[in-house]
Design an enzyme around this catalytic site. Sequence first.
Site, mmCIF file in Angstrom:
data_model
loop_
_atom_site.group_PDB
_atom_site.id
_atom_site.type_symbol
_atom_site.label_atom_id
_atom_site.label_comp_id
_atom_site.label_asym_id
_atom_site.label_seq_id
_atom_site.Cartn_x
_atom_site.Cartn_y
_atom_site.Cartn_z
ATOM 1 N N HIS A 137 13.409 -28.060 17.758
ATOM 2 C CA HIS A 137 13.218 -28.631 16.423
ATOM 3 C C HIS A 137 12.557 -30.010 16.506
ATOM 4 C CE1 HIS A 137 14.351 -29.222 12.124
ATOM 5 N NE2 HIS A 137 14.411 -30.499 12.484
ATOM 6 N N GLU A 138 13.134 -30.889 17.321
ATOM 7 C CA GLU A 138 12.600 -32.257 17.398
ATOM 8 C C GLU A 138 11.221 -32.290 18.051
ATOM 9 O OE1 GLU A 138 13.822 -34.345 15.523
ATOM 10 O OE2 GLU A 138 15.841 -33.568 15.225
ATOM 11 N N HIS A 141 8.687 -31.458 15.510
ATOM 12 C CA HIS A 141 8.298 -32.644 14.724
ATOM 13 C C HIS A 141 7.295 -33.503 15.489
ATOM 14 C CE1 HIS A 141 10.827 -32.072 11.309
ATOM 15 N NE2 HIS A 141 11.975 -32.322 11.916
ATOM 16 N N HIS A 147 9.769 -29.773 8.142
ATOM 17 C CA HIS A 147 10.883 -28.847 7.953
ATOM 18 C C HIS A 147 10.382 -27.573 7.275
ATOM 19 C CE1 HIS A 147 13.897 -32.331 8.359
ATOM 20 N NE2 HIS A 147 13.841 -31.638 9.476
ATOM 21 N N CYS A 153 14.041 -20.026 10.947
ATOM 22 C CA CYS A 153 13.082 -20.788 11.754
ATOM 23 C C CYS A 153 13.766 -22.006 12.357
ATOM 24 C CB CYS A 153 11.907 -21.227 10.878
ATOM 25 S SG CYS A 153 10.705 -22.276 11.744
ATOM 26 N N CYS A 172 9.079 -19.792 13.235
ATOM 27 C CA CYS A 172 8.600 -18.645 12.462
ATOM 28 C C CYS A 172 7.082 -18.540 12.686
ATOM 29 C CB CYS A 172 8.932 -18.816 10.974
ATOM 30 S SG CYS A 172 7.973 -20.117 10.146
ATOM 31 N N CYS A 175 5.019 -21.569 11.307
ATOM 32 C CA CYS A 175 5.189 -22.807 12.085
ATOM 33 C C CYS A 175 4.566 -22.668 13.473
ATOM 34 C CB CYS A 175 6.668 -23.172 12.193
ATOM 35 S SG CYS A 175 7.369 -23.768 10.632
#
Length: 188
Positions: A137-138, A141, A147, A153, A172, A175
């Site tokens: 996740h990070e 970014h 987000h 996702c 997903c 992304c």
Amino acid sequence: MMGMIIIVPIGEVPGDVLAFLQNSLSGFYAKYGIEVRLVGGLSLSKFQHAFDFERRQFLARYFLPVLSYIRKDFNAKAALGVVNVDIYELGLNFIFGLAHPGLRVAIISLYRLYPEFYGNPPDRKLLKERALKEAMHELGHVFGLEHCPNPKCVMHFSNSIIDTDIKSWMYCEKCLRKLEKNLTRSYV
């Protein structure tokens, strides 16, 4: 290899979790020509100024500039710090992680990823899965992803550990396409 992501442990961080992160992230990023390397850790004592004694938490943003210096030293694409202490940001009770795309750094905390934190029995496999989701996740970014509204996702925002457990460790399709575009373009 076209680039490198470094994992930087800060303070006492379990070796098995770090090894799992390195192996899993390597498996994902290898197809983009990016190596994932575990580098020597930092002492938490360097960050005493980030500790809030009333909250018993560290202000996450203070870790990022130091990670940025280390990233530059290694000429890495990104740096991911990993801590075993509770972190927060202003206006929030706690956070699982924080990224700064401009500096190309992120930090994740294992503190609230342990099942024991929620009164459940220890589960190392679950801890590692949660850590991988937060790392993906990070780093998403860091590489320009926002987000995602899709709860499955990995870029979906986690308000609680329940959200983290619901989502997968993978991006997903939408992304993933954006990530691939970013990795082959401006972030190289």
